[in-house]
Every structure is written in C-alpha cells, then in structure tokens.
Design a protein around this motif. Structure first.
Motif, PDB file in Angstrom:
ATOM      1  N   ALA A  58      24.644  14.074 -40.787  1.00 42.98           N
ATOM      2  CA  ALA A  58      24.394  14.383 -42.199  1.00 42.98           C
ATOM      3  C   ALA A  58      23.169  13.640 -42.731  1.00 42.98           C
ATOM      4  O   ALA A  58      22.626  14.004 -43.776  1.00 42.98           O
ATOM      5  N   GLY A  59      22.720  12.611 -42.018  1.00 42.03           N
ATOM      6  CA  GLY A  59      21.541  11.844 -42.406  1.00 42.03           C
ATOM      7  C   GLY A  59      21.580  10.461 -41.812  1.00 42.03           C
ATOM      8  O   GLY A  59      22.652   9.850 -41.742  1.00 42.03           O
ATOM      9  N   HIS A  60      20.430   9.988 -41.344  1.00 38.55           N
ATOM     10  CA  HIS A  60      20.349   8.664 -40.729  1.00 38.55           C
ATOM     11  C   HIS A  60      18.927   8.127 -40.862  1.00 38.55           C
ATOM     12  O   HIS A  60      18.007   8.869 -41.202  1.00 38.55           O
ATOM     13  N   ILE A  61      18.775   6.852 -40.598  1.00 38.26           N
ATOM     14  CA  ILE A  61      17.461   6.223 -40.616  1.00 38.26           C
ATOM     15  C   ILE A  61      16.731   6.635 -39.335  1.00 38.26           C
ATOM     16  O   ILE A  61      17.299   6.573 -38.237  1.00 38.26           O
ATOM     17  N   ASP A  62      15.474   7.065 -39.507  1.00 34.48           N
ATOM     18  CA  ASP A  62      14.685   7.521 -38.356  1.00 34.48           C
ATOM     19  C   ASP A  62      14.666   6.490 -37.240  1.00 34.48           C
ATOM     20  O   ASP A  62      14.456   5.302 -37.485  1.00 34.48           O
ATOM     21  N   GLY A  63      14.880   6.968 -36.017  1.00 35.11           N
ATOM     22  CA  GLY A  63      14.825   6.113 -34.842  1.00 35.11           C
ATOM     23  C   GLY A  63      16.144   5.452 -34.484  1.00 35.11           C
ATOM     24  O   GLY A  63      16.229   4.747 -33.477  1.00 35.11           O
ATOM     25  N   ALA A  64      17.181   5.674 -35.294  1.00 30.56           N
ATOM     26  CA  ALA A  64      18.466   5.022 -35.037  1.00 30.56           C
ATOM     27  C   ALA A  64      19.252   5.732 -33.939  1.00 30.56           C
ATOM     28  O   ALA A  64      19.281   6.958 -33.865  1.00 30.56           O
ATOM     29  N   LEU A  65      19.881   4.927 -33.109  1.00 31.54           N
ATOM     30  CA  LEU A  65      20.847   5.422 -32.136  1.00 31.54           C
ATOM     31  C   LEU A  65      22.193   5.493 -32.842  1.00 31.54           C
ATOM     32  O   LEU A  65      22.457   4.725 -33.754  1.00 31.54           O
ATOM     33  N   ASN A  66      23.056   6.397 -32.404  1.00 29.16           N
ATOM     34  CA  ASN A  66      24.375   6.512 -33.020  1.00 29.16           C
ATOM     35  C   ASN A  66      25.445   6.044 -32.048  1.00 29.16           C
ATOM     36  O   ASN A  66      25.716   6.696 -31.051  1.00 29.16           O
ATOM     37  N   PHE A  67      26.013   4.855 -32.317  1.00 27.41           N
ATOM     38  CA  PHE A  67      27.123   4.300 -31.532  1.00 27.41           C
ATOM     39  C   PHE A  67      28.294   4.112 -32.498  1.00 27.41           C
ATOM     40  O   PHE A  67      28.298   3.173 -33.293  1.00 27.41           O
ATOM     41  N   ASN A  68      29.267   4.981 -32.451  1.00 26.87           N
ATOM     42  CA  ASN A  68      30.399   4.985 -33.377  1.00 26.87           C
ATOM     43  C   ASN A  68      31.340   3.803 -33.112  1.00 26.87           C
ATOM     44  O   ASN A  68      32.052   3.780 -32.125  1.00 26.87           O
ATOM     45  N   TYR A 120      23.653   2.786 -45.257  1.00 25.96           N
ATOM     46  CA  TYR A 120      22.933   4.029 -45.482  1.00 25.96           C
ATOM     47  C   TYR A 120      22.977   4.443 -46.952  1.00 25.96           C
ATOM     48  O   TYR A 120      22.012   5.021 -47.462  1.00 25.96           O
ATOM     49  N   ASN A 121      24.062   4.137 -47.644  1.00 22.39           N
ATOM     50  CA  ASN A 121      24.115   4.463 -49.080  1.00 22.39           C
ATOM     51  C   ASN A 121      22.976   3.793 -49.833  1.00 22.39           C
ATOM     52  O   ASN A 121      22.336   4.407 -50.703  1.00 22.39           O
ATOM     53  N   ASP A 122      22.694   2.546 -49.514  1.00 21.45           N
ATOM     54  CA  ASP A 122      21.589   1.826 -50.136  1.00 21.45           C
ATOM     55  C   ASP A 122      20.256   2.437 -49.710  1.00 21.45           C
ATOM     56  O   ASP A 122      19.328   2.551 -50.501  1.00 21.45           O
ATOM     57  N   TRP A 123      20.161   2.812 -48.445  1.00 22.73           N
ATOM     58  CA  TRP A 123      18.916   3.352 -47.905  1.00 22.73           C
ATOM     59  C   TRP A 123      18.463   4.595 -48.660  1.00 22.73           C
ATOM     60  O   TRP A 123      17.288   4.759 -48.957  1.00 22.73           O
ATOM     61  N   VAL A 124      19.405   5.487 -48.979  1.00 29.04           N
ATOM     62  CA  VAL A 124      19.041   6.765 -49.620  1.00 29.04           C
ATOM     63  C   VAL A 124      18.980   6.666 -51.144  1.00 29.04           C
ATOM     64  O   VAL A 124      18.538   7.592 -51.806  1.00 29.04           O
ATOM     65  N   SER A 125      19.392   5.530 -51.704  1.00 32.26           N
ATOM     66  CA  SER A 125      19.322   5.369 -53.162  1.00 32.26           C
ATOM     67  C   SER A 125      17.928   4.894 -53.562  1.00 32.26           C
ATOM     68  O   SER A 125      17.228   4.247 -52.799  1.00 32.26           O
ATOM     69  N   GLU A 126      17.534   5.190 -54.730  1.00 38.86           N
ATOM     70  CA  GLU A 126      16.214   4.749 -55.224  1.00 38.86           C
ATOM     71  C   GLU A 126      16.370   3.714 -56.249  1.00 38.86           C
ATOM     72  O   GLU A 126      16.957   3.331 -57.020  1.00 38.86           O
TER      73      GLU A 126
END
Length: 126
Positions: A58-68, A120-126
C-alpha cells in the motif's frame, strides 16, 4: 608462582570484560524523519520495513526491504541475509513493531540499529 597468579587473574578479567563489551556494543538509536531523509534516502543502506506485505504494498519508503516481524520465523531467516556489521534502519507503521524488531536484531548480534520511531505514518504526513 605469584606472577602466574597475577597473569591468570588479569587474563580472566580481560576476557570477561571483552565478552561483556560484545553484548553492550549493540545499541538502538531512535531516529526521526529528518534523520531518515539525511542518512537513508539516496544512500546504500539496509532499510527494513517490518510491516505486513499488504501494508508494504500500500506504500513504503523507497529502497526498503519488507521483512514482516509478525511472521517471526521467516523474519529471523530474512535478517540472516543482512550484514551484522553495517547499520540497519527499521520502521513500521508507528514505531511499536520496529522497536520489537530492533530488540531481536540486538539479540542476533547486529551492532548498529536505527529505529524510525515515527514510522510510515510520520513519513507520509506533512
């Protein structure tokens, strides 16, 4: 004989001190959005999104790997592919799961861990 005892005592204390330092060297540093922009974005770093694959898609920081982190068995296997000697940056949605992941990385011998506490909530907030 006296010098041998002194040497033995010194050796034991020195060995104990080294073994303690290895465990205490690992540190988790909380970072914020500004730190992430400066130290991570556009850099060749180990950036790990510890959210579910659905959250990641649904959205992530560019370059991030996803390890749940919720799938702990798979997570432990995945982190074995990371370098323990290089910094690892972690984030989740709001900071809870990344904090758990940071503790697990410390247990597994990683030495430099950064936890983006805003997530991520902080990342996408302005």
């Amino acid at each position: 004989m006296k010098s041998f005892i002194k040497f033995s005592f010194f050796f034991i204390v020195f060995s104990f001190t080294l073994s303690c330092q290895t465990n205490s060297e690992a540190a988790v540093t909380k970072v914020n959005k500004s730190d992430m922009k400066t130290d991570v974005i556009g850099k060749n770093v180990q950036l790990v999104d510890v959210r579910t694959s659905e959250e990641y898609e649904a959205g992530h920081i560019d370059g991030a790997l996803n390890f749940n982190i919720i799938d702990s068995k798979t997570f432990v296997q995945q982190i074995e592919n990371l370098s323990k000697d290089e910094p690892v940056y972690l984030y989740c949605k709001m900071g809870g799961r990344s904090s758990r992941a940071a503790d697990l990385l410390k247990e597994k011998g990683f030495t430099t861990i950064f936890d983006y506490s805003g997530g991520y909530n902080d990342w996408v907030s302005e």
